[in-house]
Design a protein around this motif. Structure first.
Motif, PDB file in Angstrom:
ATOM      1  N   UNK A 143       1.652  11.555  -6.784  1.00 47.53           N
ATOM      2  CA  UNK A 143       2.370  10.365  -6.347  1.00 47.53           C
ATOM      3  C   UNK A 143       1.651   9.827  -5.130  1.00 47.53           C
ATOM      4  N   UNK A 144       1.463   8.541  -5.146  1.00 47.72           N
ATOM      5  CA  UNK A 144       0.839   7.892  -3.989  1.00 47.72           C
ATOM      6  C   UNK A 144       1.945   7.151  -3.252  1.00 47.72           C
ATOM      7  N   UNK A 145       2.145   7.534  -2.004  1.00 46.13           N
ATOM      8  CA  UNK A 145       3.227   6.929  -1.212  1.00 46.13           C
ATOM      9  C   UNK A 145       2.646   6.058  -0.129  1.00 46.13           C
ATOM     10  N   UNK A 146       3.147   4.863  -0.031  1.00 51.67           N
ATOM     11  CA  UNK A 146       2.640   3.959   1.004  1.00 51.67           C
ATOM     12  C   UNK A 146       3.796   3.202   1.638  1.00 51.67           C
ATOM     13  N   UNK A 147       3.745   3.094   2.964  1.00 46.99           N
ATOM     14  CA  UNK A 147       4.829   2.449   3.712  1.00 46.99           C
ATOM     15  C   UNK A 147       4.589   0.947   3.741  1.00 46.99           C
ATOM     16  N   UNK A 148       5.622   0.158   3.682  1.00 50.59           N
ATOM     17  CA  UNK A 148       5.462  -1.301   3.557  1.00 50.59           C
ATOM     18  C   UNK A 148       4.670  -1.923   4.698  1.00 50.59           C
ATOM     19  N   UNK A 149       4.815  -1.374   5.905  1.00 50.68           N
ATOM     20  CA  UNK A 149       4.128  -2.023   7.033  1.00 50.68           C
ATOM     21  C   UNK A 149       2.628  -1.781   7.010  1.00 50.68           C
ATOM     22  N   UNK A 150       2.188  -0.888   6.124  1.00 48.55           N
ATOM     23  CA  UNK A 150       0.761  -0.601   6.035  1.00 48.55           C
ATOM     24  C   UNK A 150       0.040  -1.573   5.099  1.00 48.55           C
ATOM     25  N   UNK A 151       0.811  -2.438   4.458  1.00 46.92           N
ATOM     26  CA  UNK A 151       0.228  -3.333   3.447  1.00 46.92           C
ATOM     27  C   UNK A 151       0.123  -4.748   4.010  1.00 46.92           C
ATOM     28  N   UNK A 152      -1.013  -5.317   3.791  1.00 48.86           N
ATOM     29  CA  UNK A 152      -1.262  -6.701   4.234  1.00 48.86           C
ATOM     30  C   UNK A 152      -1.005  -7.635   3.059  1.00 48.86           C
ATOM     31  N   UNK A 153      -0.329  -8.724   3.303  1.00 53.57           N
ATOM     32  CA  UNK A 153      -0.025  -9.687   2.245  1.00 53.57           C
ATOM     33  C   UNK A 153      -0.831 -10.958   2.484  1.00 53.57           C
ATOM     34  N   UNK A 154      -1.538 -11.417   1.474  1.00 49.88           N
ATOM     35  CA  UNK A 154      -2.330 -12.631   1.663  1.00 49.88           C
ATOM     36  C   UNK A 154      -2.540 -13.377   0.362  1.00 49.88           C
ATOM     37  N   UNK A 155      -3.064 -14.587   0.515  1.00 50.88           N
ATOM     38  CA  UNK A 155      -3.326 -15.422  -0.654  1.00 50.88           C
ATOM     39  C   UNK A 155      -4.566 -14.926  -1.401  1.00 50.88           C
TER      40      UNK A 155
END
Lengths: 294, 362, 379
Positions: free
Chosen positions: C296-308
């Motif tokens: 399982x790969x777990x990632x916290x939301x604040x570690x993800x960058x959102x972009x176009x």
């Protein structure tokens, strides 16, 4: 004030007036009258048809003679005192008998509590008089209690309990026990169990935790229960008449004799008025206790 | 003056007087005091409906009558109570024109009831009896010897006798109007004295025997006597005879005898009367007339073992009633019986107070 | 910049020579058929602020009650300061407890509540007075000393309970959901106050809570419990950043979990999670992995960058559609459905007032994250 509120407030007062004040005033009035050989057996009676003169005559005929009489014969104050002593002792015994029951009920599993409560209330479904009569069968010299004690070898000769003060105490304790148990149970039942754990945590043994926490917290229940037992016990007539001996001096019996044997309704009423005045003191104290805990 | 079981039972459970309706007669009599088949017979003969309530104390009856509006048509107070109730205006005069059976009444009784009801204008006698000594022969002789004074007030008023009897149990009626006249008689005073000073003389006598009285009670002695729990009862004739019969039925070896004391015994009368405010006085008269029928009256006496005031009924009485001197005393004993009258309120108070002192020591 | 050297970090659990205050040794507690605590081993060190965290029924309260003495272990031993405490009744333990309900004695004043334990201990009047006043000062309750518990506020009651349980100077203070009854704002203030008091008194605190935020804030170490077992015992930071299981990752904070298998293994691992999608490249963090293993790969939301468009510096980039947006003021959470079907949560700080309006429902976006951002969990 809107009319509905007025009705709401007036209703209990009307109730009080009709069921307490009016009868009390009638009794008070009789206590200020004199005996007469007539129907009813006292005078004066209220006669509006005679107009003002009749009313004046009516009030003129009232006096405190009967109350003065109560101070002249030591029978009365001795009876009041004896009643108070019996009521006080009986109340204490009821507390001793009722507290452990209430405590056990409050510690029982919640699903059992309604059943236990039911068992406490159940005797009320039969007439109190019949239940007190039943004690004759238990306490008399050839009664069940003596049979049991003789059979088990605890005693050699039957105990004479019936027609003694002891039987009166048994009767009062038995009859009024639920009035002691229920308020104590109510105060114990709402007690947070963690209070006892906290007390233990802070260094109490089980026993000191009881005296330091459980007991003081059940005090309102104890006080309520004691009043509920003491007040009716003081004027108790039925139990001493059925279970007590001729030496049991209680004001209820004195009142009965004034009323029935002496046919002296005025003195009987005076005895009742004084009894009520004596009761007003604990009732007011009780009321204040309730208000403080409200 | 039947047994006053427990007056309070009547206070609490006592019947409420029903409202009278046309053709209904409300009768208020002592409990266990009639052959109940007579009630059905009355309804059958007269076509009136009968509501029959019972009480067990004179005091209770009196309180209802004095409060007024009891709703009863016929009541049965004891003579002394009747007397003061007549004074209070509780009863209506009887219309003897409607009581043809009143000719059956017994002169011997009528003479005596006149004391309570002058001219017998308000009441007719129902039953009468005496107050005396019920004795368990074997036990009393065991304690006091063969010559125990079982027919004398010495038995209950001599402290040295009572002291011995205390070991086997003595009951006194809890009724000052019965015991105090007997004490007066024993002291040689007029048993019907209304003088407080004279009445006061009995105090020392009663206090001297009081410690040996097992109990003051007006009904328990029947059983206590029958099962051998006590050996002497100062009580009413009919009750003691009832105890005798119970012991005989139980076949428990207890033998009870009744004696009217030779010093003289109190004779009492239960009188039928009609309240002034009776809803159905006509029906009441019909009931009185019915009861005064010789056969009916005899049936009642045969059932309850009390003597009645009806001369004509005597030929219908069973032998164990008419032939028992404890129920129908001999001519000679009859002369020795006395009656008492009602106390005035002030005197009654003295008597009650004296009695309280005797019972409670206060 | 730093004018003084940083104090040595407080971490006795890393010191093999340190003596634990409490030691659970194979402790099991059963109630009938139900096993509340199962073969548990744990050490808690002096001066620690230790949090027991877990959902209700996980056994954390039972654990605490065993420390207080209200329950005894079915199996195993609990050592307190080198002494087996099983035979010691609650009133003889150098342990005090602050109850969830506070359990203040309603018939006693604040003063008498605090003095209760001291009096039972037979302290003389002067000592009692001095100690009570000290406690009142510590908890800022001086002016409420004469009030009854029902005459003060919920926060004040909480402080009375704390003062009362501290008055005896216990070696160990147990706090059962101490802030549970307070509203959120007050709870946050009180958390810091608790830490402050713990520091001042130097008492070892064991707190039971179901609120992960609270545990993270106050505790030096957190034990995450589930079904009577310890899942992970570590500092809040480690628990958060390197959870050792899906359960812990999921329980603490927000996380997106992607199921896959190890496609390639070197210094970095590649996790294949969908047919045709580029595998996720991640550091393994020392976890023992084998090629082909399901993970399982777990990632916290604040570690993800959102972009176009994909972020140029981030090694992992995937495209998806926004299906939901949670606007929280300071941040917004985007729920993004990847083209491969997985749901991933991403957090964006609303640094500019209108930034939030940049993406909206059904927008196509790129999610990018670094090789350090997530953790690979074997279970």
């Amino acid at each position: 004030m809107n009319p509905r509120r007025l009705v709401l407030i007036a209703a209990p007062y009307a109730w009080l007036l009709a069921l307490f004040m009016v009868p009390f005033l009638i009794v008070l009035k009789i206590s200020l009258s004199d005996t007469a050989v007539a129907i009813p057996p006292y005078a004066p009676t209220f006669d509006l048809s005679a107009g003002w003169a009749g009313i004046r005559e009516f009030f003129g005929g009232l006096d405190f003679e009967n109350f003065i009489w109560l101070t002249e014969d030591d029978l009365y104050w001795k009876s009041y005192l004896s009643s108070m002593k019996i009521a006080a002792v009986a109340t204490f015994l009821t507390l001793l008998a009722g507290y452990p029951v209430a405590y056990a009920m409050s510690r029982a599993k919640p699903e059992w509590r309604p059943t236990l409560m039911m068992l406490i209330i159940l005797p009320f479904w039969s007439s109190a008089l019949i239940r007190v009569y039943a004690w004759i069968g238990i306490l008399q010299s050839e009664g069940y209690l003596n049979q049991l004690l003789l059979w088990s070898g605890v005693i050699d000769t039957p105990l004479s309990i019936l027609n003694t003060q002891v039987a009166v105490y048994i009767g009062i304790v038995y009859t009024y026990l639920p009035f002691m148990i229920l308020p104590i149970y109510a105060s114990l039942e709402k007690m947070d169990e963690s209070l006892l754990e906290a007390a233990e945590d802070l260094g109490c043994t089980r026993i000191t935790a009881f005296w330091r926490v459980t007991f003081p917290l059940s005090k309102p229940g104890i006080i309520a229960g004691c009043f509920l037992v003491f007040i009716p016990s003081l004027g108790e007539f039925v139990i001493p008449s059925i279970l007590g001996g001729s030496q049991t001096l209680m004001i209820g019996k004195v009142l009965w004799e004034e009323f029935f044997s002496n046919r002296d309704w005025p003195v009987a009423s005076a005895v009742a008025v004084v009894l009520l005045l004596i009761l007003v003191i604990p009732i007011v104290l009780f009321q204040r206790n309730e208000e403080r805990n409200a | 003056m039947k047994k006053a079981m427990l007056p309070l039972a009547a206070v609490l459970l006592g019947g409420t007087a029903a409202m009278a309706t046309e053709g209904t007669v409300h009768v208020y009599n002592w409990s266990d005091y009639i052959d109940e088949s007579l009630l059905a017979k009355f309804e059958e003969e007269t076509g009136l409906e009968l509501v029959y309530d019972v009480f067990d104390s004179n005091e209770l009856l009196e309180t209802k009558l004095l409060a007024g509006g009891s709703g009863y048509d016929v009541v049965v107070p004891t003579g002394t109570f009747l007397e003061r109730q007549i004074q209070a205006g509780v009863f209506r005069e009887l219309d003897f024109g409607q009581l043809p059976n009143s000719e059956n009444l017994w002169d011997v009784v009528k003479e005596r009831t006149e004391k309570y009801d002058p001219g017998n204008a308000y009441s007719v006698n129902y039953m009468w009896g005496t107050t005396g000594l019920g004795v368990n022969m074997a036990k009393v002789q065991e304690v006091l010897g063969e010559d125990a004074p079982i027919d004398s007030l010495d038995l209950v008023f001599k402290p040295e006798k009572m002291e011995k009897l205390a070991s086997c149990g003595v009951h006194f009626l809890d009724a000052p109007t019965e015991i105090i006249p007997a004490a007066l008689r024993y002291l040689g005073e007029d048993p019907d004295s209304h003088d407080p000073d004279v009445i006061g003389k009995t105090e020392d006598l009663l206090m001297s025997v009081r410690p040996y009285v097992t109990k003051f009670h007006s009904s328990e002695y029947i059983n206590a006597l029958a099962n051998g729990e006590i050996c002497v009862a100062f009580g009413w004739s009919g009750d003691i005879l009832q105890a005798r019969d119970r012991a005989a039925e139980a076949d428990n070896g207890v033998e009870i005898t009744y004696n009217a004391p030779k010093e003289g015994a109190l004779m009492w009368f239960d009188q039928m009367a009609i309240p002034a405010d009776a809803p159905n006085p006509e029906g009441a008269l019909a009931f009185l007339n019915f009861i005064m029928d010789p056969q009916n009256m005899a049936a009642a006496s045969n059932y309850v073992y009390y003597a009645n005031g009806n001369k004509a009924s005597q030929e219908f009485l069973n032998e164990d009633v008419i032939g028992d001197p404890a129920i129908y005393p001999s001519e000679e004993t009859l002369e020795n019986l006395y009656t008492v009258t009602a106390y005035e309120p002030k005197v009654q108070r003295v008597v009650t107070r004296l009695w309280t002192k005797v019972k409670s020591g206060t | 910049m730093e004018s003084k050297p940083a104090p040595a970090p407080f971490a006795p659990w890393e010191d093999a020579a340190a003596h634990p205050l409490i030691r659970f040794e194979g402790v099991t507690k059963r109630f009938g058929d139900f096993t509340a605590v199962s073969d548990l081993n744990l050490k808690i060190y002096p001066r620690e602020f230790f949090a027991l965290l877990g959902p209700s029924g996980c056994g954390k309260t039972t654990l605490m009650r065993m420390l207080a003495g209200f329950e005894t272990p079915t199996e195993g031993t609990i050592w307190l300061d080198g002494q087996n405490i099983a035979p010691v009744p609650p009133n003889k333990r150098p342990v005090n407890m602050m109850f969830q309900s506070y359990a203040l004695f309603p018939h006693l004043s604040v003063w008498d509540n605090i003095a209760f334990g001291l009096r039972r201990a037979g302290k003389d009047k002067e000592t009692v007075r001095a100690r009570v006043e000290e406690m009142l000062r510590l908890t800022r309750l001086d002016q409420f000393a004469r009030r009854k518990p029902h005459q003060i506020s919920g926060g004040q009651r909480q402080r009375v309970a704390l003062a009362r349980s501290l008055a005896l100077g216990p070696k160990l203070l147990l706090l059962d959901e101490p802030l549970g009854a307070l509203d959120k704002k007050l709870r946050q203030d009180t958390q810091f106050e608790l830490m402050d008091i713990q520091e001042k008194t130097g008492t070892t605190f064991v707190i039971v809570t179901h609120d992960q935020e609270e545990a993270m804030t106050v505790a030096s170490r957190v034990a995450v419990m589930d079904a009577g077992r310890l899942c992970q015992v570590d500092t809040p930071q480690h628990i958060y950043e390197t959870p050792n299981s899906r359960y812990v990752a999921d329980f603490i904070g927000e996380v997106s979990i992607i199921e896959g298998r190890v496609a390639a293994l070197g210094e970095e691992a590649e996790i294949a999670y969908a047919e045709g999608a580029r595998p996720i490249v991640t550091r393994t963090g020392g976890a023992a992995l084998e090629p082909g293993q399901s993970v399982f790969y777990a990632i916290r939301p604040e570690k993800i960058w959102v972009g176009a468009a994909p972020h140029p510096d981030r090694i992992n980039s995937v495209e998806g559609t926004i299906v939901d947006i949670g606007y929280l003021g300071d941040v917004s959470t985007y729920h993004v459905r990847l083209d491969t079907g997985q749901m991933v949560k991403a957090l964006m700080t609303n640094a500019e007032r209108y930034a939030a309006s940049r993406f909206t429902w059904n927008d196509r976006v790129w999610l990018s994250w670094s090789r350090h951002a997530g953790v690979v969990l074997a279970s």
